[in-house]
Design an enzyme around this catalytic site. Structure first.
Site, short mmCIF file in Angstrom:
data_model
loop_
_atom_site.label_atom_id
_atom_site.label_comp_id
_atom_site.label_asym_id
_atom_site.label_seq_id
_atom_site.Cartn_x
_atom_site.Cartn_y
_atom_site.Cartn_z
N ARG A 1 10.85 -30.51 -31.30
CA ARG A 1 11.58 -30.38 -30.04
C ARG A 1 10.81 -31.15 -28.98
NH1 ARG A 1 14.37 -28.65 -33.35
NH2 ARG A 1 15.65 -26.75 -33.39
N ARG B 1 26.42 -21.25 -34.31
CA ARG B 1 26.03 -21.88 -33.04
C ARG B 1 27.20 -22.60 -32.38
NH1 ARG B 1 20.27 -22.86 -33.07
NH2 ARG B 1 20.63 -24.48 -31.54
N GLY C 1 7.74 -25.37 -39.93
CA GLY C 1 7.02 -25.77 -38.72
C GLY C 1 7.06 -27.25 -38.45
N TYR D 1 28.56 -22.22 -28.64
CA TYR D 1 27.83 -22.93 -27.58
C TYR D 1 27.98 -24.44 -27.73
CZ TYR D 1 23.92 -24.13 -24.48
OH TYR D 1 23.15 -24.64 -23.47
N ASP D 2 27.70 -24.95 -28.93
CA ASP D 2 27.74 -26.40 -29.14
C ASP D 2 29.12 -26.97 -28.85
OD1 ASP D 2 25.30 -25.63 -30.15
OD2 ASP D 2 25.61 -26.42 -32.16
#
Length: 328
Positions: A213, A144, A209, A147-148
């Site tokens: 967010r 990632r 789960g 992007y980060d």
């Protein structure tokens, strides 16, 4: 007298960019939309084309751009992990070289410029919720990182141009945003859950789960961006823009199943590398500096988003892209 401006929106044919172009046109500004259509779509801006105040240019901002403008909203960059990981070198280039080119353009024309940064600059945070003062915990060599770290470097460039050249900058750290206009096949959690539910497919949750967010409706987000651009020149940010309501992935999946009337079951799969376990903005600064906070709750926003996805799915076959949870 009304202050009409010529405003450049890079990534203007994307999800957030097209909503922003529409709002700026409604305010009677002249809008120049620049997009290379990697993740943006002409269909997002087709309804704007007849407006004499609107202009669309196909261009990749990793190459210089020569325009005369008063303000720049720099939104150009793929935001879905499925897309930014598809070409990580290009993702870094658009974040860094693209920022350099847009900052140079703003410097030449003394234009105000806003950087659409992201909550991903916080990485997998140790502080919760995340205030702007938190410096983050990002893996600089993970999948990632393009992007980060690209977005983190762009923020550095913006503030260095501000200090070295007295450029008027604004930096918005955008948290998860959803709404009509999202790509049906973009692989992000809201779109994936809705498409899976509408198709009666299993809803895939990565991890157990419990990771969280916060979801901001796109109209609220666009309002925050415009308010930030309108702040006094000395107020550069960064400012978090997102909804502080926090939901687990399991809660989101169950809500989507209920709102769609789906019989989909939930499947659990391994969590992708470096996926943040918790994400929630501290929006105190936005409330104080912008007089802004989200108005649309998740249930109402999802109802509108689901209705939009139903129309899209009725018009074409859909390929669900996996795996992905987070986006900025």
């Amino acid at each position: 007298m009304y202050d009409k401006k010529r405003i450049l929106v890079t990534g203007g044919a994307g999800f957030i960019g097209s909503h922003l172009c529409r709002r700026l046109l409604k305010a009677k500004h002249e809008v120049v939309c620049v997009d290379n259509y990697f993740t943006g779509s002409r269909s997002n801006i087709s309804s704007l084309m007849p407006d004499p105040l609107f202009e669309a240019i196909r261009h990749d901002i990793t190459s210089p751009l020569h325009l005369e403008v008063d303000e720049i909203y720099n939104l150009a960059c793929p935001a879905s992990p499925v897309h930014y990981q598809a070409d990580p070198v290009q993702t870094t280039k658009v974040s860094v070289q693209g920022a350099i080119n847009m900052l140079g353009l703003a410097k030449r024309h003394k234009a105000k410029i806003l950087q659409a940064s992201t909550s991903e600059v916080y990485g997998d945070p140790e502080m919760h919720p995340q205030p702007e003062s938190y410096l983050g915990r990002v893996n600089p060599i993970g999948p990632r990182a393009c992007y980060d770290e690209g977005k983190r470097c762009a923020e550095t460039l913006f503030f260095d141009y501000h200090r070295q050249h007295q450029l008027v900058i604004k930096v918005a750290r955008i948290f998860n945003t959803y709404g009509p206009g999202m790509r049906v096949d973009d692989g992000r959690v809201v779109s994936n859950f809705i498409v899976q539910a509408l198709g009666g497919k299993p809803i895939t949750i990565y991890g157990d789960g419990s990771q969280t967010r916060s979801f901001c409706y796109v109209d609220d987000l666009v309002d925050g961006l415009i308010r930030l651009m309108g702040t006094p020149d000395h107020e550069a940010g960064p400012i978090n823009l997102g909804n502080p309501g926090e939901f687990t992935m399991l809660e989101l999946a169950e809500l989507v199943i209920r709102l769609t009337g789906s019989r989909s079951r939930i499947e659990f799969r391994p969590l992708p590398q470096d996926d943040p376990t918790r994400r929630r903005p501290d929006i105190t600064r936005a409330r104080v500096s912008l007089g802004w906070e989200p108005r649309v709750n998740l249930t109402d926003g999802l109802k509108d988003t689901i209705a939009w996805f139903r129309r899209q799915i009725d018009q074409r076959p859909v390929r669900i892209v996996e795996p992905v949870l987070a986006f900025g």
